[in-house]
Design a protein around this motif. Structure first.
Motif, PDB file in Angstrom:
ATOM      1  N   SER A 295     -53.785  52.730   3.849  1.00  0.00           N
ATOM      2  CA  SER A 295     -53.737  54.588   4.519  1.00  0.00           C
ATOM      3  C   SER A 295     -54.760  53.524   5.679  1.00  0.00           C
ATOM      4  N   PRO A 296     -55.124  53.368   7.129  1.00  0.00           N
ATOM      5  CA  PRO A 296     -56.521  52.871   7.450  1.00  0.00           C
ATOM      6  C   PRO A 296     -57.298  53.570   7.118  1.00  0.00           C
ATOM      7  N   ILE A 297     -57.529  54.791   6.436  1.00  0.00           N
ATOM      8  CA  ILE A 297     -59.037  55.551   5.745  1.00  0.00           C
ATOM      9  C   ILE A 297     -58.289  55.990   4.838  1.00  0.00           C
ATOM     10  N   THR A 298     -59.348  55.898   3.524  1.00  0.00           N
ATOM     11  CA  THR A 298     -59.165  56.253   2.038  1.00  0.00           C
ATOM     12  C   THR A 298     -60.445  57.087   2.007  1.00  0.00           C
ATOM     13  N   TRP A 299     -60.940  58.066   2.173  1.00  0.00           N
ATOM     14  CA  TRP A 299     -62.196  58.383   1.889  1.00  0.00           C
ATOM     15  C   TRP A 299     -62.459  58.711   0.081  1.00  0.00           C
ATOM     16  N   VAL A 300     -63.343  58.826  -0.309  1.00  0.00           N
ATOM     17  CA  VAL A 300     -63.663  59.157  -1.967  1.00  0.00           C
ATOM     18  C   VAL A 300     -63.053  59.584  -2.269  1.00  0.00           C
ATOM     19  N   HIS A 301     -62.782  61.043  -1.654  1.00  0.00           N
ATOM     20  CA  HIS A 301     -61.916  61.968  -2.090  1.00  0.00           C
ATOM     21  C   HIS A 301     -60.813  62.501  -1.891  1.00  0.00           C
ATOM     22  N   HIS A 302     -60.154  61.236  -0.888  1.00  0.00           N
ATOM     23  CA  HIS A 302     -58.934  60.794  -1.537  1.00  0.00           C
ATOM     24  C   HIS A 302     -58.384  60.315  -2.771  1.00  0.00           C
ATOM     25  N   LEU A 303     -59.016  59.826  -3.138  1.00  0.00           N
ATOM     26  CA  LEU A 303     -58.737  58.796  -4.441  1.00  0.00           C
ATOM     27  C   LEU A 303     -57.963  59.578  -6.037  1.00  0.00           C
ATOM     28  N   VAL A 304     -58.370  60.984  -5.644  1.00  0.00           N
ATOM     29  CA  VAL A 304     -57.679  61.680  -6.592  1.00  0.00           C
ATOM     30  C   VAL A 304     -55.925  61.335  -6.806  1.00  0.00           C
ATOM     31  N   TRP A 305     -55.542  60.441  -5.930  1.00  0.00           N
ATOM     32  CA  TRP A 305     -54.420  59.907  -6.185  1.00  0.00           C
ATOM     33  C   TRP A 305     -53.679  58.983  -7.893  1.00  0.00           C
ATOM     34  N   LEU A 306     -55.075  58.418  -7.606  1.00  0.00           N
ATOM     35  CA  LEU A 306     -55.714  57.622  -8.506  1.00  0.00           C
ATOM     36  C   LEU A 306     -54.905  58.324  -9.882  1.00  0.00           C
ATOM     37  N   LEU A 307     -54.957  59.813 -10.716  1.00  0.00           N
ATOM     38  CA  LEU A 307     -54.979  60.446 -12.085  1.00  0.00           C
ATOM     39  C   LEU A 307     -54.289  59.922 -12.456  1.00  0.00           C
ATOM     40  N   PRO A 308     -52.463  59.947 -11.972  1.00  0.00           N
ATOM     41  CA  PRO A 308     -51.430  59.824 -12.313  1.00  0.00           C
ATOM     42  C   PRO A 308     -51.238  57.844 -12.841  1.00  0.00           C
ATOM     43  N   SER A 309     -52.771  57.441 -12.491  1.00  0.00           N
ATOM     44  CA  SER A 309     -52.085  55.803 -12.993  1.00  0.00           C
ATOM     45  C   SER A 309     -53.277  55.963 -14.431  1.00  0.00           C
ATOM     46  N   PHE A 310     -53.940  56.614 -14.366  1.00  0.00           N
ATOM     47  CA  PHE A 310     -54.892  56.955 -15.505  1.00  0.00           C
ATOM     48  C   PHE A 310     -53.820  57.649 -16.617  1.00  0.00           C
ATOM     49  N   ALA A 311     -53.476  58.330 -16.080  1.00  0.00           N
ATOM     50  CA  ALA A 311     -52.552  59.205 -17.444  1.00  0.00           C
ATOM     51  C   ALA A 311     -51.826  58.380 -17.827  1.00  0.00           C
ATOM     52  N   VAL A 312     -50.947  57.358 -17.276  1.00  0.00           N
ATOM     53  CA  VAL A 312     -49.808  56.078 -17.633  1.00  0.00           C
ATOM     54  C   VAL A 312     -50.244  55.246 -18.238  1.00  0.00           C
ATOM     55  N   LEU A 313     -51.707  55.219 -18.100  1.00  0.00           N
ATOM     56  CA  LEU A 313     -52.423  54.038 -19.173  1.00  0.00           C
ATOM     57  C   LEU A 313     -52.638  54.737 -19.870  1.00  0.00           C
ATOM     58  N   VAL A 314     -52.973  55.128 -20.273  1.00  0.00           N
ATOM     59  CA  VAL A 314     -52.404  56.483 -21.685  1.00  0.00           C
ATOM     60  C   VAL A 314     -51.403  56.355 -22.992  1.00  0.00           C
ATOM     61  N   ARG A 315     -50.571  56.792 -22.016  1.00  0.00           N
ATOM     62  CA  ARG A 315     -49.234  57.284 -22.314  1.00  0.00           C
ATOM     63  C   ARG A 315     -48.925  55.609 -22.742  1.00  0.00           C
ATOM     64  N   ALA A 316     -49.611  54.224 -22.029  1.00  0.00           N
ATOM     65  CA  ALA A 316     -48.303  52.949 -22.467  1.00  0.00           C
ATOM     66  C   ALA A 316     -49.637  51.981 -24.039  1.00  0.00           C
ATOM     67  N   GLY A 317     -50.358  52.877 -23.764  1.00  0.00           N
ATOM     68  CA  GLY A 317     -52.193  52.752 -24.806  1.00  0.00           C
ATOM     69  C   GLY A 317     -52.084  51.737 -24.803  1.00  0.00           C
ATOM     70  N   HIS A 318     -53.262  52.126 -23.691  1.00  0.00           N
ATOM     71  CA  HIS A 318     -54.729  51.731 -23.326  1.00  0.00           C
ATOM     72  C   HIS A 318     -55.267  52.710 -23.167  1.00  0.00           C
ATOM     73  N   PRO A 319     -55.706  53.641 -23.637  1.00  0.00           N
ATOM     74  CA  PRO A 319     -56.122  54.799 -23.492  1.00  0.00           C
ATOM     75  C   PRO A 319     -58.230  53.508 -22.947  1.00  0.00           C
ATOM     76  N   ARG A 320     -58.956  53.045 -23.942  1.00  0.00           N
ATOM     77  CA  ARG A 320     -59.625  52.383 -23.491  1.00  0.00           C
ATOM     78  C   ARG A 320     -60.100  51.257 -22.196  1.00  0.00           C
ATOM     79  N   VAL A 321     -58.856  51.061 -21.518  1.00  0.00           N
ATOM     80  CA  VAL A 321     -58.778  50.480 -20.779  1.00  0.00           C
ATOM     81  C   VAL A 321     -59.339  52.083 -19.786  1.00  0.00           C
ATOM     82  N   ALA A 322     -58.680  52.649 -20.024  1.00  0.00           N
ATOM     83  CA  ALA A 322     -58.292  53.440 -18.550  1.00  0.00           C
ATOM     84  C   ALA A 322     -59.692  54.804 -18.734  1.00  0.00           C
TER      85      ALA A 322
END
Length: 450
Positions: A295-322
């Motif tokens: 996206s040409p502009i991704t303000w900080v508040h748009h980064l709520v789209w990163l939340l699913p990634s943290f859930a994937v990391l925890v599910r995959a066994g990487h809670p410390r990285v998440a």
């Protein structure tokens, strides 16, 4: 320090955390004065109760107005019937409900095993997440869009595909960025869901054209292509690839196009593999990451789209990285380079959220069949139960199951390590900075909370 083992100790810890989080969110980042919500409310109020048009409204004292597609204004029409205070309360309740839905989808069916204690800790962690803090205090729509998209993720992952695509279509009609999820459906060879999403978006856009023909004509022929309406590309809150290039002084469109094409190629390869393995949560997470990058502009508040990634990391066994990455996104660290993002430190630190997004796109665990994902479980090679000495002559039947493997459920709990934010002292201006809003527009403060 050990975690409390009694309910009384847990309750005391939760109360202490809630107090600390409340004090932090109410004093350190400060509120953004509901700036985006004031844009929405003022726009529909002027449109319906005044003699203005959708894209003519400006927040008093600023050059900022509405820049979403016309359907978004149609959806927000009920705000014309209430005052700003009521609209703020309604927005808070809607955002809380949407966040609860998104967290429920990301946590998976095993969320109940965490109990009230785990839910309370997760809520405290979410309250510290900078994109969520800004979404609430700006009165933004990011969480609502995330919930709509994740509803389709839930339908696809559970096989209830009849209505899959409606959430994505509505989100794309309200704001263009979620349209990338239609591309995911095509890559995943889900033509019916893609058709439903496209049809929903087109129908919603057509409805807006019937209700507000002048606004629709202006948006699709003029406003959509005018990037200056949104804000400065080099503003530190813009954590997209375009923002990185702008802060480097690179204004070449071909350079951005090449980088965006490379990101899209990685996304297409990884998300298609994830969807083919039935790993829909990872496929949706990769798509959200990609949308933020291209996206040409991704303000900080748009980064709520990163939340699913943290859930994937925890599910995959990487809670410390998440937890580590999540903690960084709680600190508001990029604002240290608010005044000057030059030099190596500015390149690395001022774009840190972009690097996290890019790193997740490249290395997020994805495309693993359900049986091969790394849950938090007991080892299958544990010492077997010795045979009973009371009846040595009895042999187990051939169809008898072996020792129980209970406890092998996947750990799909909510993400987030509570990161203690050290935010820049922000004002109530839409940028949250000390400069005048007009000189340094942030995402939502810039015309069109996009």
């Amino acid at each position: 320090m050990r975690a409390p083992r009694t309910d009384r100790g847990r309750l005391l810890l939760v109360l202490a955390l809630v107090t600390a989080v409340t004090v932090f969110t109410a004093t350190v980042p400060l509120l953004r004065d509901w700036f985006d919500l004031r844009v929405y409310h003022g726009t529909v109020d002027s449109w319906i109760n005044g003699d203005g048009r959708v894209y003519d409204y400006r927040v008093p004292g600023t050059p900022y107005g509405f820049t979403y597609p016309p359907f978004a204004a149609v959806v927000m029409l009920p705000m014309a019937l209430v005052g700003l205070g009521t609209a703020i309360v309604a927005a808070l309740l809607l955002n809380l409900a949407a966040l609860a839905l998104a967290a429920r989808v990301l946590a998976g069916p095993g969320w109940r095993r965490h109990g009230w204690y785990g839910v309370a800790l997760g809520a405290c962690a979410l309250a510290l997440f900078e994109p969520l803090r800004d979404t609430f205090s700006f009165g933004q729509v990011n969480i609502l869009l995330l919930a709509l998209v994740l509803t389709d993720c839930l339908l696809l992952s559970t096989g209830r595909t009849r209505w899959a695509g409606i959430g994505i279509g509505l989100a794309a009609a309200i704001k263009l960025t979620p349209a990338l999820f239609i591309g995911l459906l095509l890559l995943a060879r889900r033509p019916r869901a893609a058709a439903v999403a496209t049809g929903t978006a087109v129908a919603a856009t057509a409805l807006a054209a019937l209700i507000a023909p002048d606004a629709s004509r202006f948006y699709w022929t003029s406003a959509l292509w005018d990037t200056t309406r949104v804000g400065r590309l080099d503003y530190v809150s813009n954590q997209s690839l375009q923002g990185v290039l702008a802060r480097l002084g690179v204004e070449s469109r071909p350079v951005w196009a090449v980088l965006a094409a490379a990101v899209l190629a990685v996304w297409a390869w990884r998300s298609r593999r994830a969807a083919a393995a039935g790993d829909w949560q990872a496929a949706f997470a990769l798509t959200g990451l990609t949308a933020c990058l291209v996206s040409p502009i991704t303000w900080v508040h748009h980064l709520v789209w990163l939340l699913p990634s943290f859930a994937v990391l925890v599910r995959a066994g990487h809670p410390r990285v998440a937890g580590a990455l999540y903690a960084v996104l709680c600190t508001s660290v990029v604002w240290l380079w608010f005044d000057d993002a030059s030099g190596v430190d500015g390149f690395l630190g001022g774009n840190l959220y972009t690097w996290i997004t890019l790193g997740l796109l490249l290395w997020l665990p994805a495309g693993q069949p359900a049986g091969l994902r790394r849950p938090t479980r007991r080892s299958s090679s544990a010492t077997p139960v010795p045979p009973s000495t009371a009846a040595p002559a009895i042999r187990p039947a051939s169809g008898q199951p072996g020792p129980s493997s209970a406890g092998a459920a996947e750990a799909t709990g909510t993400t987030g390590g509570p990161g203690r934010g050290r935010a820049r002292n922000a004002s109530s201006e839409p940028t949250g900075a000390t400069r005048p809003a007009a000189a340094n527009p942030q995402s939502s403060s810039s015309r069109a909370s996009s």
